[in-house]
Design an enzyme around this catalytic site. Structure first.
Site, PDB file in Angstrom:
ATOM      1  N   GLY A  66       0.816  -1.221   0.000  1.00 13.87           N
ATOM      2  CA  GLY A  66       0.000   0.000   0.000  1.00 13.87           C
ATOM      3  C   GLY A  66       0.839   1.256   0.000  1.00 13.87           C
ATOM      4  O   GLY A  66       0.566   2.196  -0.751  1.00 13.87           O
ATOM      5  N   GLU A  67       1.863   1.291   0.841  1.00 11.23           N
ATOM      6  CA  GLU A  67       2.714   2.465   0.923  1.00 11.23           C
ATOM      7  C   GLU A  67       3.515   2.674  -0.365  1.00 11.23           C
ATOM      8  O   GLU A  67       3.742   3.803  -0.786  1.00 11.23           O
ATOM      9  CB  GLU A  67       3.676   2.336   2.102  1.00 11.23           C
ATOM     10  CG  GLU A  67       3.015   2.359   3.469  1.00 11.23           C
ATOM     11  CD  GLU A  67       2.495   1.003   3.902  1.00 11.23           C
ATOM     12  OE1 GLU A  67       1.990   0.900   5.027  1.00 11.23           O
ATOM     13  OE2 GLU A  67       2.595   0.041   3.100  1.00 11.23           O
ATOM     14  N   THR A  68       3.920   1.567  -1.003  1.00 12.01           N
ATOM     15  CA  THR A  68       4.680   1.665  -2.251  1.00 12.01           C
ATOM     16  C   THR A  68       3.817   2.249  -3.358  1.00 12.01           C
ATOM     17  O   THR A  68       4.261   3.110  -4.124  1.00 12.01           O
ATOM     18  CB  THR A  68       5.208   0.280  -2.664  1.00 12.01           C
ATOM     19  OG1 THR A  68       6.001  -0.267  -1.593  1.00 12.01           O
ATOM     20  CG2 THR A  68       6.083   0.375  -3.909  1.00 12.01           C
TER      21      THR A  68
END
Length: 217
Positions: A66-68
């Protein structure tokens, strides 16, 4: 007085990390039963990197998938603003690393972030020597943040969010939390409720910048 308390708390935190190290290694071994990639690049988790650092480096920490994905528009903007810099993305999971490969290929450098032991953190910073770092959402490692502060490496929290559950967990280690957030060069959060939870912890310098997915400008 507050600084002394934070330093003592960070030493206790580091001791706890050492006590939990066998569990962390067993966890990697257990996860590798279904996903063999968990046993790959293990040296990186202790600050050992084979890939050379080329040119000036901008470092982004994106824990997993998700953060990527959320970092994609940010990375595009950084490339436009700093065309001569190399983007380094540190992660914690193989799925996050594969997402980075799928999104960026060889245009970025993908590594695992070293565990938050002082020796591993120093190896990470010695090897990559980033000009500045950006932590996606809310992944704070006290020893890493403190080391960046001592070395004069600006470290910013971007696209920050803090759930009620996380806020309660941080409140149990109030001195360590205030030191870690206080050592950041800047904090950008997604919504007012996240800023309010940080303020309740004594961190009142968060800027409301919106969600990177929708408000990159």
């Amino acid at each position: 007085r507050r600084a002394e308390t934070a330093a003592v708390t960070r030493r206790l935190y580091t001791l706890l990390l050492w006590l939990l190290l066998p569990w962390a290694l067993l966890h990697l071994l257990w996860r590798s039963r279904r996903q063999k990639e968990y046993l790959q690049h293990c040296g990186e988790r202790f600050g050992r990197y084979r890939t050379p650092a080329k040119g000036p480096v901008i470092w982004i920490h994106a824990v997993s998938v998700g953060e990527t994905r959320a970092a994609e528009p940010l990375i595009a903007a950084l490339r436009e603003q700093y065309p001569g810099h190399r983007i380094l993305i540190s992660q914690m999971t193989p799925t996050g690393r594969q997402t980075g490969i799928d999104l960026f290929g060889e245009t970025v450098t993908l590594v695992y972030l070293a565990y938050d032991f002082p020796f591993a953190v120093h190896r990470f910073l010695d090897h990559w020597r980033p000009e500045f770092g950006l932590i996606m959402e809310t992944e704070l490692w006290p020893n890493l943040v403190a080391a960046c502060r001592r070395r004069g490496v600006p470290l910013l929290l971007v696209n920050g969010r803090l759930s009620e559950r996380s806020a309660r967990r941080y409140a149990r280690l109030a001195a360590l939390t205030r030191e870690a957030f206080g050592n950041l060069a800047g904090i950008g959060v997604q919504a007012p409720n996240h800023a309010q939870r940080l303020a309740a912890l004594g961190i009142d310098h968060a800027a409301l910048l919106g969600n990177l997915k929708f408000e990159i400008t």
